[in-house]
Design a protein around this motif. Structure first.
Motif, PDB file in Angstrom:
ATOM      1  N   ALA A 106       0.823  -1.214   0.000  1.00  0.00           N
ATOM      2  CA  ALA A 106       0.000   0.000   0.000  1.00  0.00           C
ATOM      3  C   ALA A 106       0.855   1.261   0.000  1.00  0.00           C
ATOM      4  O   ALA A 106       0.488   2.252  -0.634  1.00  0.00           O
ATOM      5  N   SER A 107       1.995   1.215   0.697  1.00  0.00           N
ATOM      6  CA  SER A 107       2.870   2.399   0.743  1.00  0.00           C
ATOM      7  C   SER A 107       3.349   2.760  -0.664  1.00  0.00           C
ATOM      8  O   SER A 107       3.394   3.932  -1.031  1.00  0.00           O
ATOM      9  N   TYR A 108       3.709   1.740  -1.444  1.00  0.00           N
ATOM     10  CA  TYR A 108       4.184   2.004  -2.811  1.00  0.00           C
ATOM     11  C   TYR A 108       3.075   2.611  -3.667  1.00  0.00           C
ATOM     12  O   TYR A 108       3.312   3.526  -4.464  1.00  0.00           O
ATOM     13  N   TYR A 109       1.844   2.117  -3.494  1.00  0.00           N
ATOM     14  CA  TYR A 109       0.713   2.630  -4.283  1.00  0.00           C
ATOM     15  C   TYR A 109       0.480   4.110  -3.981  1.00  0.00           C
ATOM     16  O   TYR A 109       0.411   4.937  -4.883  1.00  0.00           O
ATOM     17  N   VAL A 110       0.372   4.412  -2.679  1.00  0.00           N
ATOM     18  CA  VAL A 110       0.046   5.794  -2.289  1.00  0.00           C
ATOM     19  C   VAL A 110       1.207   6.726  -2.655  1.00  0.00           C
ATOM     20  O   VAL A 110       0.986   7.843  -3.130  1.00  0.00           O
ATOM     21  N   TRP A 128       5.575   2.488  -8.895  1.00  0.00           N
ATOM     22  CA  TRP A 128       4.596   1.644  -9.606  1.00  0.00           C
ATOM     23  C   TRP A 128       5.193   0.274  -9.933  1.00  0.00           C
ATOM     24  O   TRP A 128       4.505  -0.739  -9.833  1.00  0.00           O
ATOM     25  N   ASN A 129       6.457   0.268 -10.334  1.00  0.00           N
ATOM     26  CA  ASN A 129       7.100  -1.011 -10.655  1.00  0.00           C
ATOM     27  C   ASN A 129       7.192  -1.917  -9.432  1.00  0.00           C
ATOM     28  O   ASN A 129       6.929  -3.113  -9.513  1.00  0.00           O
ATOM     29  N   ARG A 136      -1.333  -8.246  -5.553  1.00  0.00           N
ATOM     30  CA  ARG A 136      -2.073  -9.452  -5.948  1.00  0.00           C
ATOM     31  C   ARG A 136      -3.497  -9.138  -6.428  1.00  0.00           C
ATOM     32  O   ARG A 136      -4.257 -10.031  -6.726  1.00  0.00           O
ATOM     33  N   ASP A 137      -3.850  -7.861  -6.444  1.00  0.00           N
ATOM     34  CA  ASP A 137      -5.205  -7.460  -6.825  1.00  0.00           C
ATOM     35  C   ASP A 137      -5.234  -7.183  -8.332  1.00  0.00           C
ATOM     36  O   ASP A 137      -4.475  -6.349  -8.834  1.00  0.00           O
ATOM     37  N   ASP A 138      -6.108  -7.907  -9.043  1.00  0.00           N
ATOM     38  CA  ASP A 138      -6.117  -7.847 -10.508  1.00  0.00           C
ATOM     39  C   ASP A 138      -6.410  -6.457 -11.068  1.00  0.00           C
ATOM     40  O   ASP A 138      -5.728  -5.983 -11.973  1.00  0.00           O
ATOM     41  N   SER A 139      -7.447  -5.810 -10.517  1.00  0.00           N
ATOM     42  CA  SER A 139      -7.819  -4.513 -11.092  1.00  0.00           C
ATOM     43  C   SER A 139      -6.756  -3.452 -10.784  1.00  0.00           C
ATOM     44  O   SER A 139      -6.521  -2.554 -11.591  1.00  0.00           O
ATOM     45  N   LEU A 140      -6.112  -3.581  -9.629  1.00  0.00           N
ATOM     46  CA  LEU A 140      -5.042  -2.620  -9.305  1.00  0.00           C
ATOM     47  C   LEU A 140      -3.801  -2.868 -10.160  1.00  0.00           C
ATOM     48  O   LEU A 140      -3.044  -1.946 -10.442  1.00  0.00           O
ATOM     49  N   LYS A 141      -3.622  -4.107 -10.568  1.00  0.00           N
ATOM     50  CA  LYS A 141      -2.511  -4.427 -11.476  1.00  0.00           C
ATOM     51  C   LYS A 141      -2.704  -3.705 -12.818  1.00  0.00           C
ATOM     52  O   LYS A 141      -1.777  -3.088 -13.342  1.00  0.00           O
ATOM     53  N   ILE A 142      -3.930  -3.776 -13.321  1.00  0.00           N
ATOM     54  CA  ILE A 142      -4.237  -3.101 -14.598  1.00  0.00           C
ATOM     55  C   ILE A 142      -4.027  -1.590 -14.448  1.00  0.00           C
ATOM     56  O   ILE A 142      -3.474  -0.930 -15.324  1.00  0.00           O
ATOM     57  N   GLU A 143      -4.459  -1.083 -13.304  1.00  0.00           N
ATOM     58  CA  GLU A 143      -4.324   0.352 -13.037  1.00  0.00           C
ATOM     59  C   GLU A 143      -2.844   0.767 -13.024  1.00  0.00           C
ATOM     60  O   GLU A 143      -2.470   1.770 -13.633  1.00  0.00           O
ATOM     61  N   ALA A 144      -2.014  -0.035 -12.353  1.00  0.00           N
ATOM     62  CA  ALA A 144      -0.577   0.287 -12.271  1.00  0.00           C
ATOM     63  C   ALA A 144       0.057   0.253 -13.661  1.00  0.00           C
ATOM     64  O   ALA A 144       0.872   1.125 -13.996  1.00  0.00           O
TER      65      ALA A 144
ATOM     66  N   TYR B 113      -6.700  -3.354  -1.524  1.00  0.00           N
ATOM     67  CA  TYR B 113      -7.777  -3.987  -2.299  1.00  0.00           C
ATOM     68  C   TYR B 113      -8.697  -2.950  -2.912  1.00  0.00           C
ATOM     69  O   TYR B 113      -9.115  -2.012  -2.241  1.00  0.00           O
ATOM     70  N   SER B 114      -8.997  -3.170  -4.177  1.00  0.00           N
ATOM     71  CA  SER B 114      -9.978  -2.316  -4.828  1.00  0.00           C
ATOM     72  C   SER B 114     -11.340  -2.907  -4.535  1.00  0.00           C
ATOM     73  O   SER B 114     -11.464  -4.125  -4.394  1.00  0.00           O
TER      74      SER B 114
END
Lengths: 156, 188
Positions: A106-110, A128-129, A136-144, B113-114
């Motif tokens: 989560a720290s990397y995302y924010v 992002w890398n 492990r979250d599919d939709s967040l993977k697409i977003e990244a 998690y989304s």
């Protein structure tokens, strides 16, 4: 009669609050800094769930002062600071979080989002890398992946 | 006479060869519409007033002249806002959280998690207490753009969405990405 009842209930409330304050202070006085930090941390999370963000922020700041090497406390403070618009505190806390836990997803995302806002493109790409490696979250993977593509174009 | 016969047979064989050879393929180059002047139509969706100046600025950055409705134009750009949200919430699980994947249990450090993705589910600790978690918020903008000629014939269509910490940043990213995509698709 009503005034008497109100006075009685206020008195009872006063005693209760006094007991509560004494209990908390007493608990804090007997506990170690780590235990006190944990207490502030959980109180902070409870305030955050109630939407009382300013109180949550104070509690999480106290927790981080007492436990400066705790990655999850730093993450919690960083996320909350960002929601309150305190970007400098947020950046410092989130960077501190990944220093003490290199796998904090989560720290990397924010941080990636924050770096994008600051137009720190290379730092955003790195975050992002790293997020993509751990997530492990599919939709967040697409977003990244989308953000990475966008940043490749954005870099002058 | 012999020389004449030889040259005749050579000429005949050359003629036959050229007749049997496959003709070179004809490459059909699709005609790119020549667009130099675009009219920007007002938006359909949320916050109409805020979008148009930003779209015009993005078009001007790619050297396209933006003209008014009354003037002669090559194409009309129609934009539509599909999503425009500030409080997109994501759940952060604090601490090392065991999660269940399809085939094995894993330990993840502060997973995120989304909403709506249910592939990984954080497990409750054995004590039965709630997993400490927080909410992070960001903004999301999703737009669609269509370019049509003066007769209404569609020339180009595309859509894009972007997430950012604030809505203005997300909106800017979407508009710039769509205008860039239009530029490269139509070779403006």
């Amino acid at each position: 009669m009503n005034a008497l009842r109100r006075a009685m209930s206020l008195k009872r409330l006063g005693i209760l609050s006094w007991l509560l304050v004494q209990g908390v202070l007493g608990a804090h006085a007997d506990s170690t800094p780590a235990e006190t930090a944990a207490m502030h941390y959980h109180e902070g999370l409870a305030y955050e769930r109630l939407g009382r963000l300013d109180q949550a922020y104070t509690k999480l700041q106290l927790a981080c002062v007492l436990q400066p090497n705790d990655a999850k406390m730093a993450l919690a403070l960083g996320v909350l600071a960002l929601r309150l618009g305190k970007e400098e505190v947020a950046q410092r806390s989130l960077e501190n979080s990944i220093i003490h836990d290199a796998n904090s997803i989560a720290s990397y995302y924010v941080l990636a989002m924050l770096y994008e806002k600051q137009k720190a493109w290379n730092r955003a790409i790195d975050s992002w890398n790293r997020f993509l490696e751990l997530n492990r979250d599919d939709s967040l993977k697409i977003e990244a992946q989308k953000h990475l593509r966008n940043l490749e174009v954005a870099i002058p | 006479m012999r020389i004449f016969r030889r040259s005749l047979s050579l000429a005949m064989s050359l003629l036959m060869m050229s007749g049997c050879a496959t003709p070179p393929p004809i490459t059909v180059v699709p005609e790119k519409p020549k667009i130099k002047r675009i009219t920007v139509q007002s938006l359909i969706g949320a916050n109409k007033a805020d979008f148009t100046p930003e779209i015009i600025a993005a078009l001007q950055r790619v050297s396209v002249a933006v003209v008014g409705k009354a003037e002669a134009t090559d194409a009309v750009l129609i934009s539509e806002v599909m999503n425009y949200k500030t409080g997109r919430k994501l759940l952060i699980y604090l601490g090392n959280t065991p999660v269940l994947s399809k085939d094995q249990a894993q330990m993840l450090s502060n997973p995120l998690y989304s909403s709506g993705s249910g592939q990984l589910i954080p497990q409750l600790p054995s004590t039965g207490g709630p997993v400490p978690r927080m909410v992070t918020e960001n903004a999301v903008v999703h737009m669609r753009m269509r370019l049509v000629d003066s007769t209404g014939k569609p020339l180009w269509i595309n859509e894009y969405s972007y997430e950012a910490l604030d809505i203005a940043q997300a909106r800017h990213a979407v508009i710039v990405a769509l205008i860039q995509a239009m530029k490269s698709a139509l070779l403006l």
